[in-house]
Design an enzyme around this catalytic site. Structure first.
Site, PDB file in Angstrom:
ATOM      1  N   ASP A 289     -36.838 -33.553  22.311  1.00  0.00           N
ATOM      2  CA  ASP A 289     -37.494 -34.428  21.339  1.00  0.00           C
ATOM      3  C   ASP A 289     -38.927 -34.742  21.753  1.00  0.00           C
ATOM      4  O   ASP A 289     -39.177 -35.252  22.853  1.00  0.00           O
ATOM      5  CB  ASP A 289     -36.719 -35.734  21.184  1.00  0.00           C
ATOM      6  CG  ASP A 289     -35.350 -35.512  20.556  1.00  0.00           C
ATOM      7  OD1 ASP A 289     -35.049 -34.364  20.190  1.00  0.00           O
ATOM      8  OD2 ASP A 289     -34.586 -36.480  20.436  1.00  0.00           O
TER       9      ASP A 289
ATOM     10  N   ASP B 143     -37.820 -30.255  27.946  1.00  0.00           N
ATOM     11  CA  ASP B 143     -37.309 -31.394  27.181  1.00  0.00           C
ATOM     12  C   ASP B 143     -37.283 -30.979  25.707  1.00  0.00           C
ATOM     13  O   ASP B 143     -37.901 -29.987  25.307  1.00  0.00           O
ATOM     14  CB  ASP B 143     -38.237 -32.587  27.406  1.00  0.00           C
ATOM     15  CG  ASP B 143     -37.897 -33.765  26.526  1.00  0.00           C
ATOM     16  OD1 ASP B 143     -36.741 -34.202  26.550  1.00  0.00           O
ATOM     17  OD2 ASP B 143     -38.788 -34.236  25.794  1.00  0.00           O
TER      18      ASP B 143
ATOM     19  N   ASP C  25     -42.480 -34.987  27.797  1.00  0.00           N
ATOM     20  CA  ASP C  25     -43.452 -35.917  27.234  1.00  0.00           C
ATOM     21  C   ASP C  25     -43.187 -37.379  27.548  1.00  0.00           C
ATOM     22  O   ASP C  25     -44.074 -38.210  27.379  1.00  0.00           O
ATOM     23  CB  ASP C  25     -43.506 -35.758  25.710  1.00  0.00           C
ATOM     24  CG  ASP C  25     -42.252 -36.293  25.019  1.00  0.00           C
ATOM     25  OD1 ASP C  25     -41.136 -35.982  25.498  1.00  0.00           O
ATOM     26  OD2 ASP C  25     -42.381 -37.034  24.024  1.00  0.00           O
TER      27      ASP C  25
END
Length: 262
Positions: A17, A15, A208
């Protein structure tokens, strides 16, 4: 650990961001050590993101990597060729998604990227105006702001009737195709590599947010990165590794420990 696994091919899915990129300033500088390690050891780093094709192309240039990538929360896969990209669409195309969004917005207060001026997208995302413009160039899905989160269950029901779903990312909700997620796209990429090289790859993934959880469940080595405040998205799965820090610092340290890089 690389020496112990040298006979296996590895794919690292990440991922962006809040994971490889800092949540506030989008820097990947704290991750440079492992980025160089992957490059030196010819380990493919595959971006899996809510971002768009054009955003990822620019980021890959900055990262100095060339690999397939997955955009818009698993809606599409782009595989680099000599002069262009092979596209594997896994979600409805943007015109159809946007038409559905407009119909829902008549009943629920919500604003998508197409409703916003590029300066507003830049302000909401902390992106430069040029990168905000790339973020607005959608191929499949629509990020949006929901004015009243209590309307979310109703919105999900409306979207479900039309073959759509809602996922929550780090900053926005996203209207996506039902059944589309990062995990399905990852399986396609792993199959591509397995078939291309006639071998079995070991897969690692880092994320996250809520929209990363199916991705983490679908790989051999899942790594969950904490939020900037130190908390983790609630999640359990076998073999889960929790990064010790948020953002690219945690990304780098968790991978250093896994690969036993001194």
């Amino acid at each position: 650990m690389l020496n112990n696994k040298s006979n296996k091919r590895l794919l690292v899915f990440t991922d962006l961001d809040g994971t490889l990129l800092d949540h506030d300033n989008y820097s990947f500088e704290p991750a440079l050590e492992m980025l160089h390690f992957f490059k030196d050891n010819a380990i493919a780093l595959i971006i899996v993101t809510s971002k768009t094709k054009n955003e990822v192309i620019e980021l890959q240039k900055a990262l100095d990597i060339t690999a397939p990538f997955i955009v818009e929360n698993g809606a599409g896969i782009f595989i680099p060729q000599e002069k262009d990209y092979t596209t594997i669409p896994l979600g409805k195309l943007y015109n159809e998604t946007r038409a559905a969004f407009i119909s829902y917005a008549k009943e629920i207060s919500m604003r998508g990227f197409a409703d916003m001026h590029v300066d507003e997208i830049a302000a909401l995302t902390s992106l430069s105006v040029e990168n905000a413009r790339r973020a607005g160039q959608r191929d499949f899905s629509e990020p949006f702001v929901l004015e009243n989160e209590q309307e979310l269950p109703r919105l999900k029901r409306m979207a479900g009737k039309d073959g759509f779903d809602i996922v929550k990312g780090g900053r926005f909700y996203h209207l996506i195709t039902q059944g589309q997620d990062k995990a399905a796209a990852i399986h396609e990429v792993i199959r591509h590599y397995n078939d291309l090289h006639e071998t079995t790859y070991t897969s690692i993934a880092l994320g996250d947010s809520e929209n990363d959880l199916t991705m983490l469940q679908s790989v051999d080595v899942p790594i969950l990165v904490p939020h900037p405040d130190g908390t983790f998205t609630p999640f359990t799965t076998p073999n889960l590794i929790k990064a010790p820090y948020s953002g690219p610092k945690g990304w780098n340290e968790a991978l250093k420990r896994y690969f036993d890089v001194q």
